[in-house]
Design a protein around this motif. Structure first.
Motif, mmCIF file in Angstrom:
data_model
loop_
_atom_site.group_PDB
_atom_site.id
_atom_site.type_symbol
_atom_site.label_atom_id
_atom_site.label_comp_id
_atom_site.label_asym_id
_atom_site.label_seq_id
_atom_site.Cartn_x
_atom_site.Cartn_y
_atom_site.Cartn_z
ATOM 1 N N ASP A 169 -89.581 -39.459 16.829
ATOM 2 C CA ASP A 169 -89.006 -40.715 17.470
ATOM 3 C C ASP A 169 -87.803 -41.016 16.568
ATOM 4 O OD1 ASP A 169 -91.036 -41.003 19.527
ATOM 5 O OD2 ASP A 169 -92.197 -42.381 18.031
ATOM 6 N N LEU A 170 -87.882 -40.933 15.293
ATOM 7 C CA LEU A 170 -86.665 -40.967 14.648
ATOM 8 C C LEU A 170 -85.475 -40.187 14.999
ATOM 9 C CD1 LEU A 170 -85.245 -42.323 12.140
ATOM 10 C CD2 LEU A 170 -86.098 -40.715 10.635
ATOM 11 N N GLU A 171 -85.577 -38.804 15.381
ATOM 12 C CA GLU A 171 -84.661 -38.103 15.759
ATOM 13 C C GLU A 171 -84.098 -38.312 16.878
ATOM 14 O OE1 GLU A 171 -86.042 -33.868 13.445
ATOM 15 O OE2 GLU A 171 -85.652 -34.062 15.782
ATOM 16 N N HIS A 172 -84.941 -39.144 17.905
ATOM 17 C CA HIS A 172 -84.600 -39.532 19.012
ATOM 18 C C HIS A 172 -83.492 -40.658 18.786
ATOM 19 C CE1 HIS A 172 -86.441 -37.831 22.822
ATOM 20 N NE2 HIS A 172 -87.578 -37.517 22.104
ATOM 21 N N THR A 173 -83.687 -41.670 17.797
ATOM 22 C CA THR A 173 -82.729 -42.507 17.525
ATOM 23 C C THR A 173 -81.607 -42.025 17.083
ATOM 24 O OG1 THR A 173 -84.788 -44.008 16.742
ATOM 25 C CG2 THR A 173 -82.614 -44.631 15.946
ATOM 26 N N PHE A 174 -81.484 -41.125 16.425
ATOM 27 C CA PHE A 174 -80.370 -40.450 16.006
ATOM 28 C C PHE A 174 -79.502 -39.362 17.107
ATOM 29 C CE2 PHE A 174 -82.218 -41.214 11.702
ATOM 30 C CZ PHE A 174 -81.152 -42.142 11.317
ATOM 31 N N GLY A 175 -80.307 -39.238 18.283
ATOM 32 C CA GLY A 175 -79.830 -38.343 19.246
ATOM 33 C C GLY A 175 -79.700 -36.857 18.662
ATOM 34 N N ILE A 176 -80.576 -36.415 18.117
ATOM 35 C CA ILE A 176 -80.477 -35.003 17.487
ATOM 36 C C ILE A 176 -81.918 -34.284 18.001
ATOM 37 C CG2 ILE A 176 -78.976 -35.490 15.851
ATOM 38 C CD1 ILE A 176 -81.359 -35.780 13.804
ATOM 39 N N THR A 177 -82.560 -34.859 18.779
ATOM 40 C CA THR A 177 -83.785 -34.327 19.428
ATOM 41 C C THR A 177 -83.457 -32.881 20.283
ATOM 42 O OG1 THR A 177 -83.812 -35.855 21.368
ATOM 43 C CG2 THR A 177 -85.157 -36.160 19.073
ATOM 44 N N ALA A 193 -104.220 -26.089 -1.082
ATOM 45 C CA ALA A 193 -105.504 -26.790 -1.450
ATOM 46 C C ALA A 193 -105.291 -28.286 -1.045
ATOM 47 C CB ALA A 193 -105.705 -26.801 -3.115
ATOM 48 N N VAL A 194 -104.214 -28.745 -0.311
ATOM 49 C CA VAL A 194 -104.026 -30.035 -0.036
ATOM 50 C C VAL A 194 -104.745 -30.154 1.328
ATOM 51 C CG1 VAL A 194 -102.302 -31.647 1.077
ATOM 52 C CG2 VAL A 194 -101.419 -30.307 -0.789
ATOM 53 N N PRO A 195 -105.644 -31.381 1.283
ATOM 54 C CA PRO A 195 -106.539 -31.694 2.421
ATOM 55 C C PRO A 195 -105.689 -31.785 3.833
ATOM 56 C CG PRO A 195 -106.904 -32.912 0.723
ATOM 57 C CD PRO A 195 -105.802 -32.183 0.293
ATOM 58 N N GLU A 196 -106.101 -31.247 4.618
ATOM 59 C CA GLU A 196 -105.600 -31.088 6.249
ATOM 60 C C GLU A 196 -105.933 -32.349 6.979
ATOM 61 O OE1 GLU A 196 -105.679 -27.474 8.510
ATOM 62 O OE2 GLU A 196 -105.000 -26.139 6.630
ATOM 63 N N GLN A 197 -104.811 -33.259 6.890
ATOM 64 C CA GLN A 197 -105.112 -34.477 7.504
ATOM 65 C C GLN A 197 -104.677 -34.340 8.989
ATOM 66 O OE1 GLN A 197 -104.344 -37.883 5.144
ATOM 67 N NE2 GLN A 197 -104.339 -36.624 3.258
ATOM 68 N N GLU A 198 -105.356 -33.964 10.130
ATOM 69 C CA GLU A 198 -104.570 -33.648 11.244
ATOM 70 C C GLU A 198 -104.125 -34.856 11.909
ATOM 71 O OE1 GLU A 198 -105.256 -31.659 15.617
ATOM 72 O OE2 GLU A 198 -107.025 -31.399 13.901
ATOM 73 N N ALA A 199 -104.643 -36.045 11.756
ATOM 74 C CA ALA A 199 -104.482 -37.164 12.646
ATOM 75 C C ALA A 199 -103.080 -37.984 11.927
ATOM 76 C CB ALA A 199 -105.697 -38.213 12.594
ATOM 77 N N VAL A 200 -103.399 -37.878 10.518
ATOM 78 C CA VAL A 200 -102.003 -38.352 9.726
ATOM 79 C C VAL A 200 -100.702 -37.483 10.158
ATOM 80 C CG1 VAL A 200 -101.065 -38.907 7.564
ATOM 81 C CG2 VAL A 200 -103.493 -39.487 7.920
ATOM 82 N N ALA A 201 -101.070 -36.150 10.048
ATOM 83 C CA ALA A 201 -100.108 -35.221 10.073
ATOM 84 C C ALA A 201 -99.215 -35.378 11.682
ATOM 85 C CB ALA A 201 -100.667 -33.677 10.217
ATOM 86 N N GLN A 202 -100.336 -35.818 12.632
ATOM 87 C CA GLN A 202 -99.724 -35.902 14.066
ATOM 88 C C GLN A 202 -98.911 -37.268 14.211
ATOM 89 O OE1 GLN A 202 -99.811 -33.757 16.467
ATOM 90 N NE2 GLN A 202 -100.924 -32.367 15.871
ATOM 91 N N LYS A 203 -99.566 -37.961 13.433
ATOM 92 C CA LYS A 203 -98.687 -39.599 13.362
ATOM 93 C C LYS A 203 -97.492 -39.339 12.736
ATOM 94 C CE LYS A 203 -99.253 -43.970 11.708
ATOM 95 N NZ LYS A 203 -100.171 -45.154 10.865
ATOM 96 N N HIS A 204 -97.483 -38.490 11.592
ATOM 97 C CA HIS A 204 -96.165 -38.338 10.955
ATOM 98 C C HIS A 204 -94.966 -37.643 12.143
ATOM 99 C CE1 HIS A 204 -97.961 -39.101 6.625
ATOM 100 N NE2 HIS A 204 -97.452 -40.203 7.361
ATOM 101 N N ALA A 205 -95.628 -36.637 12.654
ATOM 102 C CA ALA A 205 -94.550 -35.729 13.649
ATOM 103 C C ALA A 205 -94.231 -36.817 14.868
ATOM 104 C CB ALA A 205 -95.496 -34.791 14.106
ATOM 105 N N ARG A 206 -95.010 -37.472 15.284
ATOM 106 C CA ARG A 206 -94.673 -38.400 16.240
ATOM 107 C C ARG A 206 -93.393 -39.466 15.732
ATOM 108 N NH1 ARG A 206 -93.505 -37.904 21.092
ATOM 109 N NH2 ARG A 206 -95.325 -36.926 21.300
ATOM 110 N N TRP A 207 -93.504 -39.658 14.369
ATOM 111 C CA TRP A 207 -92.596 -40.601 13.815
ATOM 112 C C TRP A 207 -91.355 -39.814 13.613
ATOM 113 C CZ3 TRP A 207 -90.175 -40.528 8.795
ATOM 114 C CH2 TRP A 207 -89.606 -41.928 8.709
ATOM 115 N N ILE A 208 -91.277 -38.776 13.105
ATOM 116 C CA ILE A 208 -90.210 -37.932 12.857
ATOM 117 C C ILE A 208 -89.573 -37.663 14.127
ATOM 118 C CG2 ILE A 208 -89.274 -35.536 12.155
ATOM 119 C CD1 ILE A 208 -90.001 -37.139 10.072
#
Length: 321
Positions: free
Chosen positions: A101-109, A84-99
Motif C-alpha cells: 500500500d505504501l508503494e501504491h502511495t508513491f506510485g512505484i508498484t 532462528a527468528v520465529p516465523e510470524q506469518e500473520a504479522v509478515a503478511q500484514k507488513h507485506a500489505r502495508w509495504i
C-alpha cells in the motif's frame, strides 16, 4: 663597591634553586615527580593511546588465518540468528500489505508487472534464479579477497562496513518480519523458482523448511551488492571495471524484483543499512573508507630505505682520507 644586600639575597636564592638546595624547593619538586611505577603506567598508557590512534588512522592488515576464522564464525552466527527468528506469518503478511500500500502511495508498484514479464522469458528468468542464489556470495567473497590483497590499508574499515550493515539487517529481520512478494497472500506474484524448477532461493523448494522465509526487510542482496559495487567503483583502476561495479547492484535490483523475492522498499532498507555501516566506519577510523591509505603505514615503514650508490661514495672516500 659591594653589591646591595637585596641583590646578594636574590643571587643566593637562585643558586640554591639551581643546585636543589633550599628548605622549601626540594620537598615540593620531589613531591611533583612521579615514582617509577607511575612513570611506567603513564608510559604504557601513552604507548597504547599511540597504537590505537595509529590503528584508527591507518588500520593494519589482519592475519589471514584470523580473518578467515572471523568471517566464517560471523557468517555462521548470521545464519543461525537469521533462521532462528520465529516465523510470524500473520504479522509478515500484514507488513507485506502495508509495504504494498505504501508503494501504491508513491506510485512505484511495478514489481508484479516486471515479475510477470520476466517470467515469460524462460532462459532469462532461469539465469536470474541462479544469479540470485550464487553471485550474492561469490562476488562478496571475491571483493573481500581483492581488498585484502590489493588494498590492505582499507580492508579492515571496509569489512567493518559490511559487518555493521549485516548486523543491522538481523535486527530488521527480527523486529519486522516481512513476506516477500512471491509469498504474499493474493499478491498475484509468481515464484519463479517453483515455476521453472530451479534452485534460486533458500526460502523456496526443499530448503524452505530450514530457512526463515520472512526475512525480507532489509534486502541484504542490495546491501552487499552496493558494498561490492562501491568498492570496485572507487578503488578499481580500469574504467570498464569501475562501470561493472556500478552495474552490479543495478542488475541485482532487477533480479530481486523479477524473481519476486523483494519489494522496492526492501532495497531502500538495504541501502539505509549500508549507509549506517559507512557512517560507523567513518566514526571509528576518522576517515571515509576509500580515503584511507592503500597500504598500512606500518608496512611501508618496514621497507628498507635505499639511496643511489654514488651518494655514499664521497662519504666513504672522505672517511678513508
Amino acid at each position: 663597591m659591594g653589591e646591595p644586600t637585596e641583590i646578594q639575597q636574590i643571587g643566593a636564592q637562585r643558586a640554591d634553586t639551581e643546585h636543589g638546595g633550599g628548605s622549601g624547593a626540594h620537598p615540593a619538586s620531589s613531591g611533583d615527580l612521579p615514582d617509577g611505577a607511575t612513570r611506567a603506567t603513564q608510559s604504557r598508557t601513552a604507548v597504547l593511546r599511540t597504537r590505537v590512534r595509529d590503528q584508527r588512522r591507518s588500520p593494519a592488515r589482519p592475519r589471514i588465518w584470523f580473518e578467515l576464522a572471523l568471517i566464517g564464525i560471523s557468517y555462521w552466527i548470521y545464519s543461525i540468528v537469521r533462521n532462528a527468528v520465529p516465523e510470524q506469518e500473520a504479522v509478515a503478511q500484514k507488513h507485506a500489505r502495508w509495504i504494498w500500500d505504501l508503494e501504491h502511495t508513491f506510485g512505484i508498484t511495478v514489481e508484479r508487472s516486471i515479475n510477470h514479464a520476466m517470467d515469460g522469458v524462460g532462459w532469462l528468468i532461469t539465469g536470474m534464479n541462479y544469479y540470485y542464489a550464487t553471485l550474492h556470495f561469490i562476488v562478496t567473497i571475491g571483493v573481500l579477497v581483492w581488498l585484502y590483497r590489493r588494498h590492505p590499508g582499507r580492508y579492515v574499515a571496509a569489512r567493518t562496513v559490511l559487518f555493521v550493515t549485516t548486523a543491522i539487517a538481523l535486527v530488521g529481520f527480527y523486529f519486522f518480519p516481512l513476506a516477500p512478494p512471491r509469498l504474499m497472500t493474493d499478491g498475484g506474484f509468481i515464484d519463479t523458482v517453483k515455476t521453472h524448477g530451479t534452485w534460486g532461493s533458500m526460502a523456496s523448494g526443499p530448503a524452505a523448511h530450514v530457512s526463515n522465509q520472512y526475512a525480507a526487510m532489509p534486502s541484504m542482496h542490495i546491501g552487499w551488492s552496493m558494498w561490492c559495487g562501491l568498492a570496485i567503483f572507487f578503488l578499481a583502476r580500469r574504467t570498464w571495471v569501475r562501470l561493472l561495479g556500478l552495474l552490479y547492484p543495478a542488475a541485482t535490483l532487477l533480479v530481486i524484483v523479477s524473481t519476486a523475492n523483494h519489494f522496492w522498499m526492501d532495497a531502500v532498507g538495504g541501502v539505509l543499512c549500508l549507509l549506517v555501516g559507512f557512517l560507523t566506519a567513518r566514526w571509528l577510523y576518522h576517515s571515509w573508507v576509500y580515503r584511507l591509505p592503500q597500504v598500512p603505514a606500518r608496512e611501508t615503514a618496514d621497507e628498507p630505505i635505499t639511496v643511489p650508490e654514488q651518494w655514499s661514495e664521497p662519504a666513504v672516500s672522505t672517511a678513508r682520507r
